[in-house]
Scaffold this active site. Structure first.
Site, PDB file in Angstrom:
ATOM      1  N   HIS A  62      43.672  15.424 -49.691  1.00 50.30           N
ATOM      2  CA  HIS A  62      44.430  16.613 -49.265  1.00 50.30           C
ATOM      3  C   HIS A  62      43.554  17.855 -49.357  1.00 50.30           C
ATOM      4  O   HIS A  62      43.290  18.376 -50.430  1.00 50.30           O
ATOM      5  CB  HIS A  62      45.694  16.798 -50.115  1.00 50.30           C
ATOM      6  CG  HIS A  62      46.630  17.812 -49.537  1.00 50.30           C
ATOM      7  ND1 HIS A  62      47.908  17.499 -49.129  1.00 50.30           N
ATOM      8  CD2 HIS A  62      46.476  19.127 -49.273  1.00 50.30           C
ATOM      9  CE1 HIS A  62      48.492  18.582 -48.644  1.00 50.30           C
ATOM     10  NE2 HIS A  62      47.639  19.593 -48.727  1.00 50.30           N
ATOM     11  N   HIS A  64      42.265  21.581 -46.900  1.00 46.61           N
ATOM     12  CA  HIS A  64      42.431  22.430 -45.703  1.00 46.61           C
ATOM     13  C   HIS A  64      41.065  22.991 -45.344  1.00 46.61           C
ATOM     14  O   HIS A  64      40.678  24.059 -45.832  1.00 46.61           O
ATOM     15  CB  HIS A  64      43.425  23.555 -45.975  1.00 46.61           C
ATOM     16  CG  HIS A  64      44.827  23.081 -46.193  1.00 46.61           C
ATOM     17  ND1 HIS A  64      45.801  23.137 -45.215  1.00 46.61           N
ATOM     18  CD2 HIS A  64      45.407  22.491 -47.265  1.00 46.61           C
ATOM     19  CE1 HIS A  64      46.927  22.626 -45.688  1.00 46.61           C
ATOM     20  NE2 HIS A  64      46.723  22.225 -46.931  1.00 46.61           N
ATOM     21  N   GLN A 158      51.877  24.971 -39.883  1.00 48.56           N
ATOM     22  CA  GLN A 158      51.969  25.801 -41.098  1.00 48.56           C
ATOM     23  C   GLN A 158      53.214  26.699 -41.142  1.00 48.56           C
ATOM     24  O   GLN A 158      53.788  26.925 -42.196  1.00 48.56           O
ATOM     25  CB  GLN A 158      50.702  26.671 -41.200  1.00 48.56           C
ATOM     26  CG  GLN A 158      50.698  27.738 -42.272  1.00 48.56           C
ATOM     27  CD  GLN A 158      50.378  27.205 -43.662  1.00 48.56           C
ATOM     28  OE1 GLN A 158      49.238  26.894 -43.981  1.00 48.56           O
ATOM     29  NE2 GLN A 158      51.400  27.084 -44.494  1.00 48.56           N
ATOM     30  N   GLU A 219      57.399  21.872 -51.730  1.00 47.39           N
ATOM     31  CA  GLU A 219      56.372  22.593 -52.492  1.00 47.39           C
ATOM     32  C   GLU A 219      57.012  23.868 -53.037  1.00 47.39           C
ATOM     33  O   GLU A 219      56.738  24.981 -52.580  1.00 47.39           O
ATOM     34  CB  GLU A 219      55.158  22.906 -51.603  1.00 47.39           C
ATOM     35  CG  GLU A 219      53.975  23.454 -52.397  1.00 47.39           C
ATOM     36  CD  GLU A 219      52.772  23.794 -51.521  1.00 47.39           C
ATOM     37  OE1 GLU A 219      52.818  23.531 -50.296  1.00 47.39           O
ATOM     38  OE2 GLU A 219      51.787  24.333 -52.063  1.00 47.39           O
ATOM     39  N   ASP A 315      43.035  20.364 -52.116  1.00 47.28           N
ATOM     40  CA  ASP A 315      43.925  21.239 -51.342  1.00 47.28           C
ATOM     41  C   ASP A 315      43.208  22.480 -50.821  1.00 47.28           C
ATOM     42  O   ASP A 315      43.096  22.665 -49.619  1.00 47.28           O
ATOM     43  CB  ASP A 315      45.175  21.619 -52.176  1.00 47.28           C
ATOM     44  CG  ASP A 315      46.342  22.104 -51.335  1.00 47.28           C
ATOM     45  OD1 ASP A 315      46.203  22.182 -50.098  1.00 47.28           O
ATOM     46  OD2 ASP A 315      47.402  22.405 -51.915  1.00 47.28           O
TER      47      ASP A 315
HETATM   48 ZN    ZN Z   1      48.087  21.577 -48.341  1.00 44.06          ZN
END
Ligand code: ZN
Length: 409
Positions: A62, A64, A158, A219, A315
């Site tokens: 995971h 970005h 997003q 989240e 992340d």
């Molecule tokens: Zn993420």
């Protein structure tokens, strides 16, 4: 990039074995044999590990890449919350070019690979404000560094799907461009009903392209955020067992214990993989708490004990969501051990698995490990065992990709 072929490693310390082993690698970059005192030719194409631990390359399930190192391009996140970060990023991403994204993504790939990561799953923002420029940049970075890392790309809406009309079409176009799987952010819709419709759209896209799903989900510390159970139920309904990952799942930690148990059992039944992101969850969650402050991570140990496959990711690297992040998966493991009390030898081993075998299962990788037939994606660490590796988090002595020595210099 010059990458020297390696035909063997001598004197390797392997997890779960007392004696030192040698590893023989074939010309195709696969592990041919593992065992004590193998016949290996002498010469510079054989590495002498001298008792250091040899692990399969780490996996970051995971990340970005489009966000990496963007902190200075975005307004400061004063509240430290996920919502403020999404808002500032939303404004900043409109100005980004594919070339800028490519350059930062390559920098992040180098950071990760330098610390021994061999596989990455990245999410790439395809909200209408991003268009396809960020996906173009990340796909270009993947192509440019294909020799040293394997990258899976999830198309990530997003700003939501229902609250960002046009995002679904961009997800479809990004999948047609070469992205690999469907991403999502189910909790980032206006209502619980919209979150369910969001998940329905993910499954319709996954079926259309016959691909996996990896959805950012729950989240939040909100105990009433209940997207994960819907994702698991739909996984069973669509026959997508084993092909769905739920990323974050923070709200599970705030449910009462009875409901949490029900959701954990459902995740198990649906064979949904869970990815936790310890550093980012500690940083972004608990922001509305006074004391005691919640840690924000999902129930990692309870999930593992129930048989759910749990992996852990970096992340973010220096972006509006998280100002830290090194790309070092051992840092992720170290943080996870602290955050969920994974400090017995058994728990430390389980924590290490979250960036190794468990992450490989979540990403459905074949031929991962230090055994005959596996791809020789290996990391040699100056540590005598896994506890020492987690405790000291050393820079690798060597990193191998498909049997070839990675040299980032
Ligand atoms: Zn993420």
């Amino acid at each position: 990039m010059k990458m020297k072929p390696i035909i063997g490693i001598r004197g390797a310390r392997l997890r779960g074995r007392r004696d030192l082993c040698d590893i023989r690698i074939d010309k195709a970059g696969r592990i041919e044999k593992v065992g004590p005192r193998l016949r290996l030719p002498s010469g510079r194409s054989v590495l002498d590990a001298k008792g250091q631990i040899v692990l399969p390359s780490f996996i970051d399930p995971h990340l970005h890449l489009d966000l990496a190192y963007s902190l200075d391009l975005v307004k400061p996140n004063k509240s430290g919350t996920l919502i403020e970060a999404i808002g500032h990023w939303s404004a900043a991403k409109r100005k980004l070019t594919a070339a800028n994204v490519r350059e930062r993504a390559i920098r992040a790939i180098h950071a990760e690979v330098g610390f021994g990561t061999g596989h990455i799953r990245t999410h790439v923002d395809v909200a209408t404000g991003a268009g396809l420029r960020l996906a173009e940049g990340v796909l270009a970075a993947r192509e440019a560094r294909a020799e040293i890392v394997d990258v899976q790309v999830a198309v990530f809406p997003q700003d939501g799907i229902l609250r960002d009309p046009g995002a679904e079409d961009l997800m479809r176009r990004a999948l047609s461009m070469g992205c690999d799987l469907v991403g999502g952010i189910a909790h980032n819709e206006r209502t619980a009903d919209d979150s369910k419709r969001h998940i329905d759209i993910l499954f319709s896209l996954a079926e259309e392209f016959d691909v996996e799903i990896d959805c950012h989900i729950d989240e939040t510390d909100d105990p009433d955020s209940r997207c994960t159970e819907y994702l698991a139920a739909k996984t069973i309904e669509h026959g997508w067992q084993g092909r769905v990952t739920a990323s974050h799942v923070c709200a599970l930690a705030s449910y009462d214990n009875v409901h949490a148990r029900k959701v954990i059992d459902l995740l198990n039944e649906a064979r949904v993989h869970v990815v936790t992101n310890p550093g980012v969850n500690l940083h972004l969650q608990g922001r509305h708490d006074r004391y005691p402050k919640r840690r924000g991570l999902t129930r990692v140990c309870e999930l593992l004990d129930a048989g759910v496959n749990v992996a852990a990711g970096q992340d973010c690297i220096r972006d509006p969501f998280y100002p830290f992040g090194t790309g070092q998966m051992l840092d992720v493991v170290h943080t996870l051990c602290h955050a969920d009390h994974m400090t017995t030898p058994k728990r430390m081993g389980q924590a290490l698995d979250t960036v190794a075998g468990n992450a490989a299962a979540a990403m459905r990788l074949q031929g991962y490990g230090v055994k005959a037939g596996c791809q020789a994606d290996l990391v040699v660490l100056p540590a005598c065992d896994e506890h020492e590796a987690i405790r000291t988090r050393p820079r690798p002595a060597w990193v191998l990709k498909k049997g070839r020595l990675v040299d980032l210099a």
